[in-house]
Design a protein around this motif. Structure first.
Motif, PDB file in Angstrom:
ATOM      1  N   ASP A   1       0.880  -1.183   0.000  1.00 12.77           N
ATOM      2  CA  ASP A   1       0.000   0.000   0.000  1.00 12.77           C
ATOM      3  C   ASP A   1       0.908   1.220   0.000  1.00 12.77           C
ATOM      4  N   SER A   2       1.909   1.153  -0.879  1.00 16.51           N
ATOM      5  CA  SER A   2       3.007   2.110  -0.801  1.00 16.51           C
ATOM      6  C   SER A   2       2.793   3.312  -1.715  1.00 16.51           C
ATOM      7  N   VAL A   3       1.741   3.333  -2.469  1.00 19.26           N
ATOM      8  CA  VAL A   3       1.336   4.442  -3.334  1.00 19.26           C
ATOM      9  C   VAL A   3       2.491   4.860  -4.254  1.00 19.26           C
ATOM     10  N   THR A   4       3.129   6.020  -4.035  1.00 21.85           N
ATOM     11  CA  THR A   4       4.162   6.418  -5.013  1.00 21.85           C
ATOM     12  C   THR A   4       5.491   5.674  -4.825  1.00 21.85           C
ATOM     13  N   SER A   5       5.597   4.863  -3.797  1.00 24.11           N
ATOM     14  CA  SER A   5       6.833   4.079  -3.648  1.00 24.11           C
ATOM     15  C   SER A   5       6.713   2.722  -4.338  1.00 24.11           C
ATOM     16  N   ARG A   6       5.558   2.480  -4.983  1.00 26.93           N
ATOM     17  CA  ARG A   6       5.328   1.163  -5.608  1.00 26.93           C
ATOM     18  C   ARG A   6       6.374   0.847  -6.667  1.00 26.93           C
TER      19      ARG A   6
ATOM     20  N   GLY B   1      -8.529  -0.349  -6.074  1.00 25.96           N
ATOM     21  CA  GLY B   1      -9.848   0.266  -5.951  1.00 25.96           C
ATOM     22  C   GLY B   1      -9.777   1.739  -5.627  1.00 25.96           C
ATOM     23  N   GLY B   2      -8.664   2.197  -5.070  1.00 29.36           N
ATOM     24  CA  GLY B   2      -8.478   3.630  -4.891  1.00 29.36           C
ATOM     25  C   GLY B   2      -8.652   4.162  -3.484  1.00 29.36           C
ATOM     26  N   ALA B   3      -9.345   3.433  -2.605  1.00 29.49           N
ATOM     27  CA  ALA B   3      -9.530   3.980  -1.257  1.00 29.49           C
ATOM     28  C   ALA B   3      -8.267   3.801  -0.432  1.00 29.49           C
ATOM     29  N   LEU B   4      -7.883   4.878   0.207  1.00 30.06           N
ATOM     30  CA  LEU B   4      -6.687   4.873   1.044  1.00 30.06           C
ATOM     31  C   LEU B   4      -6.978   4.095   2.334  1.00 30.06           C
ATOM     32  N   GLY B   5      -5.971   3.423   2.876  1.00 34.30           N
ATOM     33  CA  GLY B   5      -6.140   2.789   4.184  1.00 34.30           C
ATOM     34  C   GLY B   5      -6.271   1.280   4.137  1.00 34.30           C
TER      35      GLY B   5
ATOM     36  N   ASP C   1       2.748   6.991   4.338  1.00 32.49           N
ATOM     37  CA  ASP C   1       2.388   7.593   5.636  1.00 32.49           C
ATOM     38  C   ASP C   1       0.923   8.044   5.646  1.00 32.49           C
ATOM     39  N   GLY C   2       0.449   8.573   4.523  1.00 31.66           N
ATOM     40  CA  GLY C   2      -0.943   9.022   4.460  1.00 31.66           C
ATOM     41  C   GLY C   2      -1.901   7.854   4.594  1.00 31.66           C
ATOM     42  N   SER C   3      -1.606   6.779   3.916  1.00 27.84           N
ATOM     43  CA  SER C   3      -2.478   5.616   3.984  1.00 27.84           C
ATOM     44  C   SER C   3      -2.432   4.985   5.374  1.00 27.84           C
TER      45      SER C   3
ATOM     46  N   MET D   1      -1.942   6.407   8.183  1.00 25.03           N
ATOM     47  CA  MET D   1      -2.686   7.213   9.163  1.00 25.03           C
ATOM     48  C   MET D   1      -4.195   7.010   9.018  1.00 25.03           C
ATOM     49  N   MET D   2      -4.626   6.683   7.798  1.00 30.50           N
ATOM     50  CA  MET D   2      -6.062   6.543   7.523  1.00 30.50           C
ATOM     51  C   MET D   2      -6.671   5.402   8.341  1.00 30.50           C
ATOM     52  N   THR D   3      -5.926   4.318   8.549  1.00 28.45           N
ATOM     53  CA  THR D   3      -6.443   3.188   9.351  1.00 28.45           C
ATOM     54  C   THR D   3      -5.391   2.775  10.382  1.00 28.45           C
TER      55      THR D   3
ATOM     56  N   ARG E   1       6.191  12.511   4.328  1.00 24.48           N
ATOM     57  CA  ARG E   1       5.532  13.708   4.870  1.00 24.48           C
ATOM     58  C   ARG E   1       4.632  14.412   3.866  1.00 24.48           C
ATOM     59  N   SER E   2       4.025  13.652   3.011  1.00 20.97           N
ATOM     60  CA  SER E   2       3.133  14.269   2.019  1.00 20.97           C
ATOM     61  C   SER E   2       2.191  13.232   1.419  1.00 20.97           C
ATOM     62  N   TYR E   3       1.157  13.768   0.793  1.00 20.02           N
ATOM     63  CA  TYR E   3       0.336  12.972  -0.117  1.00 20.02           C
ATOM     64  C   TYR E   3       0.981  13.150  -1.483  1.00 20.02           C
ATOM     65  N   ARG E   4       2.101  12.472  -1.701  1.00 17.31           N
ATOM     66  CA  ARG E   4       2.918  12.754  -2.882  1.00 17.31           C
ATOM     67  C   ARG E   4       2.174  12.459  -4.187  1.00 17.31           C
ATOM     68  N   ILE E   5       1.353  11.416  -4.164  1.00 18.87           N
ATOM     69  CA  ILE E   5       0.636  11.055  -5.394  1.00 18.87           C
ATOM     70  C   ILE E   5      -0.266  12.201  -5.857  1.00 18.87           C
ATOM     71  N   LEU E   6      -0.801  12.944  -4.881  1.00 22.54           N
ATOM     72  CA  LEU E   6      -1.701  14.032  -5.277  1.00 22.54           C
ATOM     73  C   LEU E   6      -0.923  15.122  -6.007  1.00 22.54           C
TER      74      LEU E   6
HETATM   75  C1  LIG Z   1     -10.305   7.193   1.741  1.00 21.25           C
HETATM   76  C2  LIG Z   1      -9.545   8.057   0.822  1.00 21.25           C
HETATM   77  N1  LIG Z   1      -9.375   9.362   1.121  1.00 21.25           N
HETATM   78  C3  LIG Z   1      -8.655  10.153   0.305  1.00 21.25           C
HETATM   79  C4  LIG Z   1      -8.126   9.672  -0.848  1.00 21.25           C
HETATM   80  C5  LIG Z   1      -7.337  10.571  -1.792  1.00 21.25           C
HETATM   81  N2  LIG Z   1      -5.953  10.150  -1.826  1.00 21.25           N
HETATM   82  C6  LIG Z   1      -5.517   9.304  -2.760  1.00 21.25           C
HETATM   83  S1  LIG Z   1      -3.919   8.944  -2.624  1.00 21.25           S
HETATM   84  C7  LIG Z   1      -3.739   9.987  -1.309  1.00 21.25           C
HETATM   85  C8  LIG Z   1      -2.420  10.199  -0.673  1.00 21.25           C
HETATM   86  C9  LIG Z   1      -1.557   8.998  -0.400  1.00 21.25           C
HETATM   87  O1  LIG Z   1      -0.527   9.390   0.452  1.00 21.25           O
HETATM   88  P1  LIG Z   1       0.539   8.408   1.031  1.00 21.25           P
HETATM   89  O2  LIG Z   1      -0.101   7.182   1.551  1.00 21.25           O
HETATM   90  O3  LIG Z   1       1.372   9.173   1.998  1.00 21.25           O
HETATM   91  O4  LIG Z   1       1.396   7.975  -0.228  1.00 21.25           O
HETATM   92  P2  LIG Z   1       2.338   8.879  -1.176  1.00 21.25           P
HETATM   93  O5  LIG Z   1       1.436   9.454  -2.215  1.00 21.25           O
HETATM   94  O6  LIG Z   1       2.942   9.935  -0.329  1.00 21.25           O
HETATM   95  O7  LIG Z   1       3.327   7.935  -1.744  1.00 21.25           O
HETATM   96  C10 LIG Z   1      -4.954  10.572  -1.001  1.00 21.25           C
HETATM   97  C11 LIG Z   1      -5.175  11.526   0.113  1.00 21.25           C
HETATM   98  C12 LIG Z   1      -8.364   8.319  -1.138  1.00 21.25           C
HETATM   99  N3  LIG Z   1      -7.908   7.742  -2.232  1.00 21.25           N
HETATM  100  N4  LIG Z   1      -9.069   7.541  -0.287  1.00 21.25           N
END
Ligand SMILES: Cc1ncc(C[n+]2csc(CCOP(=O)(O)OP(=O)(O)O)c2C)c(N)n1
Ligand SMILES: [Mg+2]
Length: 557
Positions: free
Chosen positions: A395-400, A420-424, A448-450, A452-454, A476-481
């Motif tokens: 669930d590493s988002v931009t580190s994938r 599916g797109g939901a964080l956490g 880190d963002g994901s 914190m979500m769960t 320290r960011s939502y880098r993907i955004l």
């Molecule tokens: C439940 C939910 N809330 C908000 C979003 C919008 N969203 C998509 S990716 C993301 C940020 C991910 O951040 P992080 O986990 O830190 O990964 P990084 O992008 O920094 O690699 C957000 C806020 C989402 N996808 N799902």
């Protein structure tokens, strides 16, 4: 027929279905269920302190076992908290039965929520039981719906009177299910003709391929026709990543992905939606000169949005087996030579895999965190320590991309990722995977963002002592955004000199995941230098307890 209460029938059906765990967070309405559970020690309630954690666990458990998982949330309020990851389960096709209890049906005039209506959009099938005698039949159908391809989550609500009332009932579980639906012979013959005439065929794979167990057949197809291979997602192990024909993840819905695909004369998509993407771009993904063959167990996905030349509704493994046999029977020595030549050409050209994320050239952000390690360096270090039998929850988002640069995935089930797109997903998902594989190390790699979500999942990890090792990619960011803001400005708005302040995407106050973990009784370590990774990860893996390595990495774009 045996006389029993609805709540007893629910427990008997769970046992008959082979369920071991109930993932959930209860409320007053679920009292009858917990009351009945006292008499069923073989069913373990896995308590989550937030519904997202419970949903993640159930999703991970299902995907790691291939079985239907069972979730029990609280009436509409707890259920609402679970919808986000229910959306992921629906998008990804995770077989799951999600339930909650409702007020007595006689309280209709007072106002009771229509729970099945509430969940309908997020589920494959959604229903409420209002009579005790309905319990076995509805549960049987729920499990049947969940596991029949295209698999997915279903919802069953139970009104209080259905749980407490008595009826004569018979406990019969869902049928085994034989889902290897063969392809139409004519379609296989047409697809064979099209593929053997192709001069640059491309294979695109998605999760329903791996779900069917058809990865080996996909490798054989790629090798016999000399096709480059891309994955639309790598949330399951969809193709061996070190195979010379594998070119990595592709976003076929993006302008970059479209142009890569349209350079080819035949695209064969297997077990994937055609084609997923976030932004709207005009026209079709493939050029008029590119033919599309689509094989899928999700019949509704075929021809849904992309013009399709040959659609084959079938089990992906079975269809690929038949296609391989048909190709084998029809090819000549000359064709084999041609494929050999094409393969050596592909291998020669083969460089870095395509990135899922478009390169950024917008914005005015200066990398001010030069001293921090990159995600790539971090993953290289992590990869050195990971044991062979590890299961990764990604669930590493931009580190994938960094994970894929550092590690190869060649065994089915060696990785499960967010989809599916939901964080956490990953915090709970990894706990479910560990419950499915108690004897294998499970390492979650989470943004880190994901995380914190769960983050409440750490409490379950500590409470039930589930030894997952969490690696947090703390940028320290939502880098993907930020990256997607760049795509929006460059490719959607087509701005000439795009800049962005990336509002609401930075965490000046970093998410203190190690400290949160410690406070919950989980072993944790903050890491900011690369040489600390190996010893910390070695310790964490040997601990036999949950652990969090909160690693500071570069978050610049
Ligand atoms: C439940 C939910 N809330 C908000 C979003 C919008 N969203 C998509 S990716 C993301 C940020 C991910 O951040 P992080 O986990 O830190 O990964 P990084 O992008 O920094 O690699 C957000 C806020 C989402 N996808 N799902
Ligand atoms: Mg982040």
């Amino acid at each position: 027929m045996t006389a029993m209460t609805g709540k007893q029938a629910m427990m008997e059906m769970l046992l008959a279905e082979g369920v071991k765990y109930i993932f959930g967070n209860p409320g007053t309405s679920e009292g009858p269920i917990l009351d009945a559970l006292e008499d069923y020690p073989d069913l373990q309630y896995v308590l989550a302190s937030q519904e997202g954690a419970a949903m993640g666990m159930a999703d991970g458990y299902s995907r790691a076992t291939g079985q239907v998982s069972f979730v029990n949330l609280h009436i509409e309020t707890g259920l609402a908290n679970g919808l986000s990851l229910l959306h992921n389960a629906k998008e990804g096709g995770t077989p799951m039965v999600v339930t909650s209890a409702n007020k007595d049906i006689r309280k209709l005039a007072e106002g009771r929520s229509d729970l099945s209506e509430m969940v309908r959009l997020f589920s494959k099938w959604s229903v409420e039981v209002t009579e005790p005698s309905q319990v076995p039949g509805i549960m049987r159908r729920a499990f049947t719906e969940a596991k029949t391809p295209p698999t997915g989550p279903v919802y069953v609500g139970f009104s209080a009177n259905a749980l407490d009332g008595m009826a004569e009932m018979q406990i019969v579980p869902s049928a085994e299910g034989y889902f290897r639906i063969p392809p139409d012979e004519m379609a296989i013959s047409d697809a064979t003709d099209m593929l053997v005439k192709a001069s640059s065929p491309v294979l695109i794979v998605g999760d329903r391929l791996s779900q069917s167990g058809g990865v080996e057949e996909a490798v054989r197809l790629a090798e016999s026709i000399g096709a480059k291979v891309y994955a639309t997602s790598y949330s399951e192990m969809n193709f061996p990543t070190d195979h010379p024909l594998y070119f990595g993840l592709i976003g076929p819905g993006t302008p970059h992905g479209r142009s890569v695909l349209s350079e080819n004369d035949v695209v064969i998509a297997v077990g994937t939606n055609v084609f997923p993407g976030f932004f709207y771009f005009e026209g079709h993904a493939l050029s008029d000169e590119t033919f599309l063959i689509h094989i899928d167990s999700a019949q509704r996905e075929i021809g849904k949005s992309e013009p399709t030349d040959i659609g084959i509704a079938a089990d992906p493994k079975k269809a690929l087996q038949e296609l391989n046999e048909s190709i084998y029977a029809s090819i000549t020595g000359t064709y084999r030579e041609e494929v050999k030549g094409r393969m050596s050409h592909i291998k020669k050209e083969g460089g870095e895999p395509e990135s899922q994320i478009s390169p950024s050239n917008a914005g005015d952000s200066v990398p001010d965190l030069n001293t921090l390690m990159s995600a790539e360096d971090m993953m290289q270090e992590v990869a050195k320590i990971l044991p062979d039998d590890v299961v990764i929850a990604d669930d590493s988002v931009t580190s994938r991309q960094a994970i894929h640069s550092a590690m190869n995935f060649n065994k089915p089930g060696s990785i499960h990722g967010e989809r599916g797109g939901a964080l956490g997903w990953g915090m709970g998902g990894s706990l479910g995977i560990k419950l499915a594989h108690p004897n294998r190390p499970v390492v979650a790699i989470v943004g880190d963002g994901s995380a914190m979500m769960t983050v409440q999942s750490l409490w379950t990890a500590a409470n039930l002592d589930i030894p997952v090792v969490y690696i947090i990619c703390n940028n320290r960011s939502y880098r993907i955004l930020k990256l997607n803001m760049d795509v929006y400005k460059n490719e959607v708005l087509q701005e000439e000199t795009p800049t962005s302040k990336y509002l609401a995407m930075d965490f000046p106050n970093p998410m203190p995941l190690a400290r949160i973990a410690e406070a919950m009784g989980v072993y944790a370590k903050e890491i900011d230098s690369i040489e600390d990774i190996a010893p910390a990860l070695t310790t964490a893996l040997q601990l036999g307890k949950p652990a969090v390595l909160d690693i500071s990495i570069d978050g610049s774009v």
